[in-house]
Write an enzyme that holds these catalytic residues in place. Structure first.
Site, PDB file in Angstrom:
ATOM      1  N   PRO A  34       8.377   1.295  14.140  1.00 41.33           N
ATOM      2  CA  PRO A  34       7.368   1.923  13.283  1.00 41.33           C
ATOM      3  C   PRO A  34       6.151   1.023  13.102  1.00 41.33           C
ATOM      4  O   PRO A  34       6.205  -0.185  13.351  1.00 41.33           O
ATOM      5  CB  PRO A  34       8.126   2.076  11.945  1.00 41.33           C
ATOM      6  CG  PRO A  34       9.069   0.911  11.936  1.00 41.33           C
ATOM      7  CD  PRO A  34       9.508   0.738  13.380  1.00 41.33           C
ATOM      8  N   SER A  35       5.069   1.610  12.624  1.00 42.51           N
ATOM      9  CA  SER A  35       3.866   0.827  12.327  1.00 42.51           C
ATOM     10  C   SER A  35       4.060  -0.013  11.074  1.00 42.51           C
ATOM     11  O   SER A  35       3.421  -1.051  10.904  1.00 42.51           O
ATOM     12  CB  SER A  35       2.661   1.758  12.134  1.00 42.51           C
ATOM     13  OG  SER A  35       2.405   2.485  13.307  1.00 42.51           O
ATOM     14  N   HIS A  57       7.181  11.675  10.409  1.00 42.54           N
ATOM     15  CA  HIS A  57       5.908  12.305  10.773  1.00 42.54           C
ATOM     16  C   HIS A  57       6.089  13.823  10.914  1.00 42.54           C
ATOM     17  O   HIS A  57       7.072  14.278  11.505  1.00 42.54           O
ATOM     18  CB  HIS A  57       5.397  11.736  12.097  1.00 42.54           C
ATOM     19  CG  HIS A  57       5.136  10.262  12.056  1.00 42.54           C
ATOM     20  ND1 HIS A  57       3.869   9.725  12.023  1.00 42.54           N
ATOM     21  CD2 HIS A  57       5.992   9.201  12.035  1.00 42.54           C
ATOM     22  CE1 HIS A  57       3.954   8.406  11.987  1.00 42.54           C
ATOM     23  NE2 HIS A  57       5.227   8.068  12.004  1.00 42.54           N
ATOM     24  N   HIS A 103       9.092   7.134  14.287  1.00 44.23           N
ATOM     25  CA  HIS A 103       8.695   6.152  15.292  1.00 44.23           C
ATOM     26  C   HIS A 103       9.676   4.980  15.318  1.00 44.23           C
ATOM     27  O   HIS A 103      10.173   4.546  14.288  1.00 44.23           O
ATOM     28  CB  HIS A 103       7.308   5.578  14.974  1.00 44.23           C
ATOM     29  CG  HIS A 103       6.182   6.464  15.369  1.00 44.23           C
ATOM     30  ND1 HIS A 103       4.943   6.408  14.766  1.00 44.23           N
ATOM     31  CD2 HIS A 103       6.104   7.435  16.310  1.00 44.23           C
ATOM     32  CE1 HIS A 103       4.151   7.309  15.325  1.00 44.23           C
ATOM     33  NE2 HIS A 103       4.828   7.934  16.263  1.00 44.23           N
ATOM     34  N   GLU A 148      -4.546   7.018  -3.468  1.00 46.11           N
ATOM     35  CA  GLU A 148      -4.485   8.201  -2.606  1.00 46.11           C
ATOM     36  C   GLU A 148      -3.664   9.349  -3.198  1.00 46.11           C
ATOM     37  O   GLU A 148      -3.107  10.169  -2.453  1.00 46.11           O
ATOM     38  CB  GLU A 148      -3.903   7.828  -1.225  1.00 46.11           C
ATOM     39  CG  GLU A 148      -4.582   6.661  -0.546  1.00 46.11           C
ATOM     40  CD  GLU A 148      -5.956   6.995   0.006  1.00 46.11           C
ATOM     41  OE1 GLU A 148      -6.381   8.168  -0.108  1.00 46.11           O
ATOM     42  OE2 GLU A 148      -6.603   6.102   0.553  1.00 46.11           O
ATOM     43  N   TRP A 177       0.828  -1.207   0.000  1.00 48.86           N
ATOM     44  CA  TRP A 177       0.000   0.000   0.000  1.00 48.86           C
ATOM     45  C   TRP A 177       0.858   1.250   0.000  1.00 48.86           C
ATOM     46  O   TRP A 177       0.479   2.275  -0.579  1.00 48.86           O
ATOM     47  CB  TRP A 177      -0.945  -0.013   1.208  1.00 48.86           C
ATOM     48  CG  TRP A 177      -0.256   0.083   2.537  1.00 48.86           C
ATOM     49  CD1 TRP A 177       0.243  -0.934   3.287  1.00 48.86           C
ATOM     50  CD2 TRP A 177       0.011   1.281   3.276  1.00 48.86           C
ATOM     51  NE1 TRP A 177       0.807  -0.456   4.442  1.00 48.86           N
ATOM     52  CE2 TRP A 177       0.676   0.900   4.471  1.00 48.86           C
ATOM     53  CE3 TRP A 177      -0.261   2.630   3.057  1.00 48.86           C
ATOM     54  CZ2 TRP A 177       1.080   1.817   5.430  1.00 48.86           C
ATOM     55  CZ3 TRP A 177       0.143   3.556   4.017  1.00 48.86           C
ATOM     56  CH2 TRP A 177       0.806   3.145   5.179  1.00 48.86           C
ATOM     57  N   HIS A 220       8.871   0.762   6.206  1.00 54.60           N
ATOM     58  CA  HIS A 220       9.347   1.556   5.068  1.00 54.60           C
ATOM     59  C   HIS A 220       9.571   2.943   5.654  1.00 54.60           C
ATOM     60  O   HIS A 220       8.641   3.524   6.216  1.00 54.60           O
ATOM     61  CB  HIS A 220       8.306   1.598   3.949  1.00 54.60           C
ATOM     62  CG  HIS A 220       8.747   2.374   2.747  1.00 54.60           C
ATOM     63  ND1 HIS A 220       9.036   1.781   1.537  1.00 54.60           N
ATOM     64  CD2 HIS A 220       8.973   3.708   2.574  1.00 54.60           C
ATOM     65  CE1 HIS A 220       9.412   2.706   0.671  1.00 54.60           C
ATOM     66  NE2 HIS A 220       9.377   3.883   1.276  1.00 54.60           N
ATOM     67  N   LEU A 221      10.782   3.464   5.527  1.00 50.91           N
ATOM     68  CA  LEU A 221      11.130   4.682   6.267  1.00 50.91           C
ATOM     69  C   LEU A 221      10.178   5.828   5.958  1.00 50.91           C
ATOM     70  O   LEU A 221       9.896   6.133   4.798  1.00 50.91           O
ATOM     71  CB  LEU A 221      12.561   5.118   5.938  1.00 50.91           C
ATOM     72  CG  LEU A 221      13.074   6.242   6.862  1.00 50.91           C
ATOM     73  CD1 LEU A 221      13.374   5.710   8.254  1.00 50.91           C
ATOM     74  CD2 LEU A 221      14.324   6.896   6.276  1.00 50.91           C
ATOM     75  N   HIS A 222       9.693   6.465   7.017  1.00 51.45           N
ATOM     76  CA  HIS A 222       8.816   7.622   6.882  1.00 51.45           C
ATOM     77  C   HIS A 222       9.008   8.536   8.085  1.00 51.45           C
ATOM     78  O   HIS A 222       9.426   8.091   9.158  1.00 51.45           O
ATOM     79  CB  HIS A 222       7.344   7.195   6.764  1.00 51.45           C
ATOM     80  CG  HIS A 222       6.862   6.332   7.890  1.00 51.45           C
ATOM     81  ND1 HIS A 222       7.199   4.991   8.024  1.00 51.45           N
ATOM     82  CD2 HIS A 222       6.058   6.613   8.952  1.00 51.45           C
ATOM     83  CE1 HIS A 222       6.632   4.491   9.099  1.00 51.45           C
ATOM     84  NE2 HIS A 222       5.934   5.464   9.696  1.00 51.45           N
TER      85      HIS A 222
END
Length: 220
Positions: free
Chosen positions: A154-155, A162, A151, A76, A66, A158-160
């Site tokens: 993380p949830s 916030h 985080h 999206e 996703w 894949h690096l993200h």
């Protein structure tokens, strides 16, 4: 694609107490996430990550398709506020809520904070500078009113990064899970292998399979 609107009305005297968050479609993982459970604080060394956490992550089917769909504009696309298409330092800035956005990197070889080294400093500084600029243009929020963090754990792997307004109480922004982007950059500037070797604390719920791994290894 059919949009659905849900309206929930609380008695007037309770309006200041309740806050609602809708997840649709909700997977079993989502349901478990919001069920009340006992929580334990785990302290993970670099060695623990390599011997316990990484093998556990690798053995699970944590799909990030996703995320790839967002990066490839297959889903999206209307929620993308900004994009830098560079394959090494680029990212998409994706809107979750009005005051809550995430920068998802185009690189697919960085799962989490643990993978970061000084090699990734251009990526992180690019996210900070261009993310700040895009949010100020779009929402009128200056950098000094933004909170930028990663985080761990993380949830999704894949690096993200916030981005939230300081006035927005975002989920997962508490100190035992959130690592300020500015601190991450400074730590990597001082020591390229900082996140490969340091100890990181994070909460795990009682039903988390990784918690069992730590218990079996005598780490709790």
């Amino acid at each position: 694609k059919i949009a659905k609107i849900y309206l929930v009305l609380f008695p007037m005297h309770l309006n200041h107490i309740f806050n609602s968050f809708l997840v649709c479609p909700a997977t079993e993982k989502h349901v478990k996430k919001y069920l009340h459970q006992e929580v334990f604080l785990v302290e993970e060394s670099g060695e623990d990550y390599r011997n316990l956490t990484l093998p556990y992550i690798s053995s699970q089917s944590f799909s990030v398709q996703w995320v790839h769909n967002i990066l490839e504009k297959k889903a999206e696309a209307d929620r993308i506020v900004f994009e830098d298409p560079d394959p090494d330092t680029g990212f998409v800035l994706f809107q979750l809520q009005d005051l809550y956005l995430i920068a998802i990197v185009h690189r697919r070889d960085v799962k989490s904070l643990r993978d970061l080294t000084s090699e990734h400093l251009p990526l992180l500084t690019n996210i900070r500078s261009k993310g700040e600029d895009a949010i100020q243009r779009q929402y009128g929020i200056p950098p000094r009113k933004l909170c930028m963090y990663l985080h761990y754990q993380p949830s999704y792997y894949h690096l993200h990064v916030h981005f939230t307004s300081l006035e927005f109480d975002a989920p997962g922004c508490r100190v035992e899970r959130a690592h300020l982007l500015s601190d991450v950059i400074q730590n990597l500037q001082a020591d390229s292998s900082y996140y490969r070797n340091c100890s990181l604390a994070f909460p795990l719920r009682a039903d988390d399979g990784l918690l069992l791994r730590f218990k079996e290894a005598g780490k709790l």
